[in-house]
Design a protein around this motif. Sequence first.
Motif, short mmCIF file in Angstrom:
data_model
loop_
_atom_site.label_atom_id
_atom_site.label_comp_id
_atom_site.label_asym_id
_atom_site.label_seq_id
_atom_site.Cartn_x
_atom_site.Cartn_y
_atom_site.Cartn_z
N THR A 88 -5.30 49.84 -91.54
CA THR A 88 -4.64 48.96 -90.57
C THR A 88 -3.55 48.15 -91.25
O THR A 88 -2.42 48.07 -90.76
CB THR A 88 -5.66 48.01 -89.92
OG1 THR A 88 -6.62 48.78 -89.21
CG2 THR A 88 -4.99 47.03 -88.97
N ASN A 89 -3.86 47.56 -92.39
CA ASN A 89 -2.87 46.76 -93.09
C ASN A 89 -1.69 47.61 -93.56
O ASN A 89 -0.54 47.15 -93.55
CB ASN A 89 -3.51 46.02 -94.26
CG ASN A 89 -4.48 44.96 -93.78
OD1 ASN A 89 -4.37 44.47 -92.66
ND2 ASN A 89 -5.43 44.59 -94.61
N ALA A 90 -1.94 48.84 -93.94
CA ALA A 90 -0.85 49.73 -94.34
C ALA A 90 0.07 50.01 -93.16
O ALA A 90 1.30 50.01 -93.30
CB ALA A 90 -1.41 51.02 -94.90
N LEU A 91 -0.51 50.24 -91.98
CA LEU A 91 0.32 50.45 -90.79
C LEU A 91 1.11 49.21 -90.42
O LEU A 91 2.27 49.30 -90.02
CB LEU A 91 -0.55 50.88 -89.60
CG LEU A 91 -1.08 52.30 -89.63
CD1 LEU A 91 -2.03 52.53 -88.45
CD2 LEU A 91 0.05 53.31 -89.59
N LEU A 92 0.48 48.03 -90.54
CA LEU A 92 1.20 46.79 -90.24
C LEU A 92 2.37 46.60 -91.20
O LEU A 92 3.47 46.25 -90.79
CB LEU A 92 0.25 45.59 -90.32
CG LEU A 92 -0.82 45.50 -89.23
CD1 LEU A 92 -1.78 44.36 -89.53
CD2 LEU A 92 -0.19 45.32 -87.86
N MET A 93 2.13 46.85 -92.48
CA MET A 93 3.18 46.69 -93.46
C MET A 93 4.30 47.70 -93.24
O MET A 93 5.48 47.34 -93.26
CB MET A 93 2.60 46.85 -94.88
CG MET A 93 3.61 46.52 -95.96
SD MET A 93 2.89 46.50 -97.62
CE MET A 93 2.65 48.24 -97.90
N ALA A 142 6.66 41.80 -84.25
CA ALA A 142 5.38 41.59 -84.91
C ALA A 142 4.23 41.44 -83.92
O ALA A 142 3.09 41.77 -84.25
CB ALA A 142 5.45 40.34 -85.79
N ILE A 143 4.49 40.98 -82.73
CA ILE A 143 3.41 40.69 -81.78
C ILE A 143 2.68 41.95 -81.31
O ILE A 143 1.44 41.96 -81.32
CB ILE A 143 3.96 39.86 -80.58
CG1 ILE A 143 4.54 38.54 -81.06
CG2 ILE A 143 2.87 39.65 -79.54
CD1 ILE A 143 3.57 37.64 -81.81
N PRO A 144 3.34 43.01 -80.88
CA PRO A 144 2.59 44.18 -80.40
C PRO A 144 1.60 44.76 -81.41
O PRO A 144 0.44 45.02 -81.06
CB PRO A 144 3.67 45.20 -80.01
CG PRO A 144 4.86 44.35 -79.67
CD PRO A 144 4.79 43.19 -80.63
N PRO A 145 1.98 44.94 -82.69
CA PRO A 145 0.97 45.46 -83.61
C PRO A 145 -0.18 44.47 -83.88
O PRO A 145 -1.32 44.89 -84.08
CB PRO A 145 1.73 45.78 -84.89
CG PRO A 145 3.09 45.25 -84.73
CD PRO A 145 3.29 44.89 -83.30
N ALA A 188 -6.01 38.05 -87.39
CA ALA A 188 -4.65 37.67 -87.00
C ALA A 188 -3.91 37.06 -88.20
O ALA A 188 -2.74 37.38 -88.45
CB ALA A 188 -4.68 36.70 -85.83
N ALA A 189 -4.61 36.21 -88.95
CA ALA A 189 -3.98 35.58 -90.12
C ALA A 189 -3.68 36.60 -91.21
O ALA A 189 -2.58 36.62 -91.77
CB ALA A 189 -4.89 34.48 -90.66
N THR A 190 -4.65 37.46 -91.50
CA THR A 190 -4.43 38.44 -92.57
C THR A 190 -3.44 39.52 -92.15
O THR A 190 -2.62 39.96 -92.95
CB THR A 190 -5.76 39.08 -93.04
OG1 THR A 190 -6.40 39.70 -91.93
CG2 THR A 190 -6.66 38.04 -93.67
N GLY A 191 -3.48 39.91 -90.87
CA GLY A 191 -2.51 40.89 -90.38
C GLY A 191 -1.09 40.34 -90.45
O GLY A 191 -0.15 41.05 -90.83
N SER A 192 -0.94 39.06 -90.12
CA SER A 192 0.37 38.42 -90.22
C SER A 192 0.87 38.41 -91.66
O SER A 192 2.05 38.60 -91.93
CB SER A 192 0.30 36.99 -89.69
OG SER A 192 -0.03 36.99 -88.33
N THR A 193 -0.06 38.21 -92.58
CA THR A 193 0.30 38.23 -94.00
C THR A 193 0.85 39.60 -94.39
O THR A 193 1.85 39.70 -95.10
CB THR A 193 -0.92 37.87 -94.86
OG1 THR A 193 -1.38 36.57 -94.48
CG2 THR A 193 -0.58 37.89 -96.34
#
Length: 182
Positions: free
Chosen positions: A19-24, A33-36, A137-142
Amino acid sequence: MDDLFFLEAFLLFIAPGPTNALLMAGAAKRRKAIPPLVAQACGYGIAAACWFSLRPLLPSGAIQVLKLVAALWLVILGLRLIGSGRIDASEDGDSRSVLVTTALNPKAFIYCLAIVPVDARPYELGFFWIVLLVITAATGSTWLLLGRQLNGGKEMADRVAGAALIAFALLLLRPLLAMAAT
């Protein structure tokens, strides 16, 4: 609730994973940033609802065994990140991919069955579900911010994240080691 609960949860969800790889990767490609982040929250929310529903059906010792298995898996992943190359981020970072990847992410399993206290009452699980959504939400934003800012040094980020995974595994094993010592 254990004093280290929030630290354990934070370390679990800040560590790299699919998940974090996809977010990055998505952040590197576009500005939205909001949709993911919404997709991530929905994915973890769905997964947590499933795991919290299954908790009462598990035999009493199963969660302890699952904690051990989860800790071993995190050590393996951490060592792989420390010793190998970069996060293999997919080119497809759209919200649907984030939702499905997050719903299948084993981090939700680890959180729901290994971090949330075994003796949590059914009505308390709602609190832990909300904590999951806030922390992710906090870690995904990071990770989104990292994707926007990180032009180089991805190998160092992997090594730091690998060390965090190993640290989390040790924190996860702490109660098991105390039980074994008695």
